[in-house]
Scaffold this motif. Structure first.
Motif, PDB file in Angstrom:
ATOM      1  N   UNK A  37       0.797  -1.229   0.000  1.00 41.73           N
ATOM      2  CA  UNK A  37       0.000   0.000   0.000  1.00 41.73           C
ATOM      3  C   UNK A  37       0.833   1.285   0.000  1.00 41.73           C
ATOM      4  N   UNK A  38       2.046   1.245   0.530  1.00 40.21           N
ATOM      5  CA  UNK A  38       2.892   2.450   0.583  1.00 40.21           C
ATOM      6  C   UNK A  38       3.304   2.931  -0.810  1.00 40.21           C
ATOM      7  N   UNK A  39       3.135   2.082  -1.827  1.00 39.97           N
ATOM      8  CA  UNK A  39       3.415   2.486  -3.209  1.00 39.97           C
ATOM      9  C   UNK A  39       2.233   3.231  -3.831  1.00 39.97           C
ATOM     10  N   UNK A  40       1.066   3.127  -3.211  1.00 43.53           N
ATOM     11  CA  UNK A  40      -0.159   3.657  -3.820  1.00 43.53           C
ATOM     12  C   UNK A  40      -0.884   4.684  -2.962  1.00 43.53           C
ATOM     13  N   UNK A  41      -0.762   4.563  -1.659  1.00 42.63           N
ATOM     14  CA  UNK A  41      -1.548   5.381  -0.735  1.00 42.63           C
ATOM     15  C   UNK A  41      -0.620   6.200   0.165  1.00 42.63           C
ATOM     16  N   UNK A  42      -0.761   7.534   0.077  1.00 42.44           N
ATOM     17  CA  UNK A  42       0.116   8.423   0.844  1.00 42.44           C
ATOM     18  C   UNK A  42      -0.021   8.162   2.343  1.00 42.44           C
ATOM     19  N   UNK A  43      -1.246   7.948   2.815  1.00 44.43           N
ATOM     20  CA  UNK A  43      -1.457   7.706   4.240  1.00 44.43           C
ATOM     21  C   UNK A  43      -0.715   6.448   4.700  1.00 44.43           C
ATOM     22  N   UNK A  44      -0.747   5.404   3.880  1.00 50.36           N
ATOM     23  CA  UNK A  44      -0.044   4.165   4.227  1.00 50.36           C
ATOM     24  C   UNK A  44       1.469   4.402   4.291  1.00 50.36           C
ATOM     25  N   UNK A  45       1.982   5.203   3.368  1.00 52.11           N
ATOM     26  CA  UNK A  45       3.417   5.516   3.378  1.00 52.11           C
ATOM     27  C   UNK A  45       3.777   6.333   4.614  1.00 52.11           C
ATOM     28  N   UNK A  46       2.926   7.285   4.953  1.00 53.08           N
ATOM     29  CA  UNK A  46       3.206   8.134   6.119  1.00 53.08           C
ATOM     30  C   UNK A  46       3.130   7.341   7.419  1.00 53.08           C
ATOM     31  N   UNK A  47       2.260   6.333   7.470  1.00 56.27           N
ATOM     32  CA  UNK A  47       2.194   5.465   8.656  1.00 56.27           C
ATOM     33  C   UNK A  47       3.530   4.759   8.888  1.00 56.27           C
ATOM     34  N   UNK A  48       4.282   4.545   7.817  1.00 55.26           N
ATOM     35  CA  UNK A  48       5.592   3.890   7.915  1.00 55.26           C
ATOM     36  C   UNK A  48       6.720   4.892   8.157  1.00 55.26           C
ATOM     37  N   UNK A  49       6.356   6.177   8.253  1.00 56.90           N
ATOM     38  CA  UNK A  49       7.353   7.206   8.543  1.00 56.90           C
ATOM     39  C   UNK A  49       7.929   7.910   7.325  1.00 56.90           C
ATOM     40  N   UNK A  50       7.349   7.687   6.143  1.00 54.50           N
ATOM     41  CA  UNK A  50       7.835   8.327   4.925  1.00 54.50           C
ATOM     42  C   UNK A  50       7.042   9.601   4.654  1.00 54.50           C
ATOM     43  N   UNK A  51       7.667  10.547   3.976  1.00 51.62           N
ATOM     44  CA  UNK A  51       7.018  11.824   3.678  1.00 51.62           C
ATOM     45  C   UNK A  51       5.953  11.693   2.600  1.00 51.62           C
TER      46      UNK A  51
END
Length: 149
Positions: A37-51
């Motif tokens: 999901x971090x490749x597609x959804x900004x919220x999922x990426x941010x949950x992992x600590x990415x901008x």
């Protein structure tokens, strides 16, 4: 024309800036069947600590191949691209690539080894942000087939 053996040790400066976009990351992820999901959804990426969205690890090839093009297009290289076979690719990541990154790559020709009538060329692309922060190192080996091969 044969591959120039004096390419070994040559470096090509960073070229144009590559702007990493969200849609580019999504399209690449779909193409390589990366489903996180971090490749597609900004919220999922941010949950992992990415901008922002996180690119799949092999996304670095986009920037690396732009750097490789400098070598291929160098008239002094003696490389006929129609005779090139991609032999190997390695990635070392210093940090994830994320949407919004502005990336450049400096290319180094590490080895040129004669093989029959052709040559095996190993290059290294040092990918960084325009601010100079290391992002990834890619190592690529190409075989330039000789005439009659």
């Amino acid at each position: 024309m044969t591959t120039n053996p004096e390419l070994q040790g040559r470096s090509y400066p960073a070229g144009d800036v590559y702007s990493v976009g969200r849609e580019s990351i999504r399209e690449f992820a779909r193409a390589v069947k990366a489903t996180h999901p971090a490749h597609f959804d900004v919220a999922a990426a941010r949950e992992l600590g990415h901008a922002d969205l996180v690119a799949p690890p092999t996304y670095a090839i986009i920037v690396a191949q732009r750097a490789d093009a400098q070598l291929i297009n160098d008239p002094d290289s003696g490389i006929d691209f129609s005779r090139v076979v991609h032999a190997e690719q390695k990635f070392s990541h210093h940090r994830p690539i994320v949407a919004g990154d502005e990336l450049v790559a400096e290319l180094h020709v590490d080895t040129v080894r004669a093989m029959g009538g052709g040559a095996m060329i190993t290059t290294r692309a040092e990918i960084s942000t325009v601010a100079g922060d290391a992002v990834a190192t890619t190592v690529s080996a190409i075989l330039v087939r000789g005439e009659g091969q």
